[in-house]
Design an enzyme around this catalytic site. Sequence first.
Site, PDB file in Angstrom:
ATOM      1  N   ASP A   1     -14.643  20.060  15.511  1.00  0.00           N
ATOM      2  CA  ASP A   1     -15.257  19.507  14.795  1.00  0.00           C
ATOM      3  C   ASP A   1     -14.930  17.997  13.903  1.00  0.00           C
ATOM      4  O   ASP A   1     -13.590  17.776  13.972  1.00  0.00           O
ATOM      5  CB  ASP A   1     -15.286  20.379  13.361  1.00  0.00           C
ATOM      6  CG  ASP A   1     -16.466  20.238  12.348  1.00  0.00           C
ATOM      7  OD1 ASP A   1     -17.243  19.479  12.661  1.00  0.00           O
ATOM      8  OD2 ASP A   1     -16.408  20.971  11.348  1.00  0.00           O
TER       9      ASP A   1
ATOM     10  N   ARG B   1     -18.043  12.256  11.650  1.00  0.00           N
ATOM     11  CA  ARG B   1     -17.201  11.633  10.447  1.00  0.00           C
ATOM     12  C   ARG B   1     -16.463  10.643  11.165  1.00  0.00           C
ATOM     13  O   ARG B   1     -16.293   9.620  10.463  1.00  0.00           O
ATOM     14  CB  ARG B   1     -16.540  12.707   9.723  1.00  0.00           C
ATOM     15  CG  ARG B   1     -17.202  13.110   8.638  1.00  0.00           C
ATOM     16  CD  ARG B   1     -16.795  14.459   8.098  1.00  0.00           C
ATOM     17  NE  ARG B   1     -16.817  15.638   9.002  1.00  0.00           N
ATOM     18  CZ  ARG B   1     -16.285  16.634   8.882  1.00  0.00           C
ATOM     19  NH1 ARG B   1     -15.023  16.872   7.731  1.00  0.00           N
ATOM     20  NH2 ARG B   1     -16.692  17.750   9.820  1.00  0.00           N
TER      21      ARG B   1
ATOM     22  N   ASN C   1     -26.932  24.221  16.526  1.00  0.00           N
ATOM     23  CA  ASN C   1     -26.812  22.771  16.905  1.00  0.00           C
ATOM     24  C   ASN C   1     -27.965  22.231  17.102  1.00  0.00           C
ATOM     25  O   ASN C   1     -28.561  21.027  17.286  1.00  0.00           O
ATOM     26  CB  ASN C   1     -25.708  22.359  17.961  1.00  0.00           C
ATOM     27  CG  ASN C   1     -24.552  22.121  17.192  1.00  0.00           C
ATOM     28  OD1 ASN C   1     -23.391  22.338  17.832  1.00  0.00           O
ATOM     29  ND2 ASN C   1     -24.408  21.905  15.956  1.00  0.00           N
ATOM     30  N   TRP C   2     -29.013  23.348  17.814  1.00  0.00           N
ATOM     31  CA  TRP C   2     -30.655  23.007  18.152  1.00  0.00           C
ATOM     32  C   TRP C   2     -31.102  22.115  16.953  1.00  0.00           C
ATOM     33  O   TRP C   2     -32.424  21.661  17.031  1.00  0.00           O
ATOM     34  CB  TRP C   2     -31.266  24.309  18.483  1.00  0.00           C
ATOM     35  CG  TRP C   2     -30.737  24.680  19.752  1.00  0.00           C
ATOM     36  CD1 TRP C   2     -29.988  26.013  20.145  1.00  0.00           C
ATOM     37  CD2 TRP C   2     -30.781  24.013  21.125  1.00  0.00           C
ATOM     38  NE1 TRP C   2     -29.739  26.199  21.436  1.00  0.00           N
ATOM     39  CE2 TRP C   2     -30.205  25.066  21.950  1.00  0.00           C
ATOM     40  CE3 TRP C   2     -31.086  22.898  21.916  1.00  0.00           C
ATOM     41  CZ2 TRP C   2     -30.004  24.769  23.490  1.00  0.00           C
ATOM     42  CZ3 TRP C   2     -30.978  22.742  22.963  1.00  0.00           C
ATOM     43  CH2 TRP C   2     -30.352  23.612  24.002  1.00  0.00           C
TER      44      TRP C   2
HETATM   45  C1  FPP Z   1     -18.671  18.742  15.905  1.00  0.00           C
HETATM   46  O1  FPP Z   1     -18.756  17.388  15.308  1.00  0.00           O
HETATM   47  C2  FPP Z   1     -18.814  18.586  17.342  1.00  0.00           C
HETATM   48  C3  FPP Z   1     -20.056  18.918  17.927  1.00  0.00           C
HETATM   49  C4  FPP Z   1     -21.112  19.465  17.558  1.00  0.00           C
HETATM   50  C5  FPP Z   1     -19.961  18.916  19.477  1.00  0.00           C
HETATM   51  C6  FPP Z   1     -18.853  19.015  20.136  1.00  0.00           C
HETATM   52  C7  FPP Z   1     -18.964  18.095  21.518  1.00  0.00           C
HETATM   53  C8  FPP Z   1     -18.083  17.360  22.294  1.00  0.00           C
HETATM   54  C9  FPP Z   1     -16.756  17.330  21.771  1.00  0.00           C
HETATM   55  C10 FPP Z   1     -18.608  16.604  23.360  1.00  0.00           C
HETATM   56  C11 FPP Z   1     -19.366  17.349  24.293  1.00  0.00           C
HETATM   57  C12 FPP Z   1     -18.287  18.457  24.753  1.00  0.00           C
HETATM   58  C13 FPP Z   1     -18.095  18.690  26.313  1.00  0.00           C
HETATM   59  C14 FPP Z   1     -17.330  19.927  26.283  1.00  0.00           C
HETATM   60  C15 FPP Z   1     -18.296  17.728  27.417  1.00  0.00           C
HETATM   61  P1  FPP Z   1     -19.962  16.969  14.524  1.00  0.00           P
HETATM   62  O2  FPP Z   1     -20.783  16.197  14.977  1.00  0.00           O
HETATM   63  O3  FPP Z   1     -20.493  18.361  13.660  1.00  0.00           O
HETATM   64  O4  FPP Z   1     -19.216  16.321  13.148  1.00  0.00           O
HETATM   65  P2  FPP Z   1     -19.370  16.053  11.605  1.00  0.00           P
HETATM   66  O5  FPP Z   1     -19.190  17.403  11.111  1.00  0.00           O
HETATM   67  O6  FPP Z   1     -18.082  14.978  11.159  1.00  0.00           O
HETATM   68  O7  FPP Z   1     -20.737  15.619  11.594  1.00  0.00           O
END
Ligand code: FPP
Length: 237
Positions: free
Chosen positions: A16, A20, A64-65
């Site tokens: 996560d 940010r 996430n969709w």
């Molecule tokens: C959370 O950060 C992360 C995700 C929703 C996706 C995780 C994906 C990756 C690390 C890249 C692709 C994965 C692989 C295995 C190739 P967020 O966007 O929710 O962060 P935030 O809470 O700060 O907005």
Amino acid sequence: MHTTAKSLRHLAIIMDGNGRWAERRGLPRIEGHRAGVQAVRRTIEQCRELEIPHLTLYAFSSENWQRPAAEVSQLMRLLRRFLKERKKDLHKHRIRLKTIGEIERLPREVREDLQAAVAASREYDRGTLILALSYGSRNEIVRAARQFAEKVKSGQADPSELNEETLAAGLDTAGIPDPDLVIRTSGEIRLSNFLLWQASYAELWFTDTLWPDFGKRELTEAVEDFNRRHRRYGKRG
Ligand code: FPP
């Protein structure tokens, strides 16, 4: 001191904080996800060094969709590129790739790439990388329950045969040991529908570090903390 992770058979991570990380640098969110992929690469390497045989990464949740379509397709592109770029490495280190989640909801080309990578690594036995994609724990449990109900309906099973073992056999994680340690980055202290059944007895470890900054230092700290914990599984110490 050399850190080992002897009793840690399965590490699961809620990655996560990519968004940010990017925001703090005045960059578009995609840059955070890109940096997140580098953290994924590092973590796979470090798990190999620490001899942790199973690693599950929460790469895309059922929820996430609901993100903007542009971000979803960027994540899908990153995933395809990751599979292409890591293919050699997974082969070299004989790491088996598995997926959990509703893979059929992914775009066809992503699904095909995944299925090919899973099939190509089927015989590998030095480690397992499990990608949770379009994954939600409640949905997984409902699907397992429905599968059992179908068996009952067709006369292949009796309701009295439903127990923890037979239900778990219908989960996407069938055959994979339960996670011993669940890590979540970015300061959020919750499980967010991740491996709720399987993590019943897992140790939990949280860090304020955002996922793209997660590296050897954080993983070592988490493993050393895990090694110090005394797991009782509800029994007396
Ligand atoms: C959370 O950060 C992360 C995700 C929703 C996706 C995780 C994906 C990756 C690390 C890249 C692709 C994965 C692989 C295995 C190739 P967020 O966007 O929710 O962060 P935030 O809470 O700060 O907005």
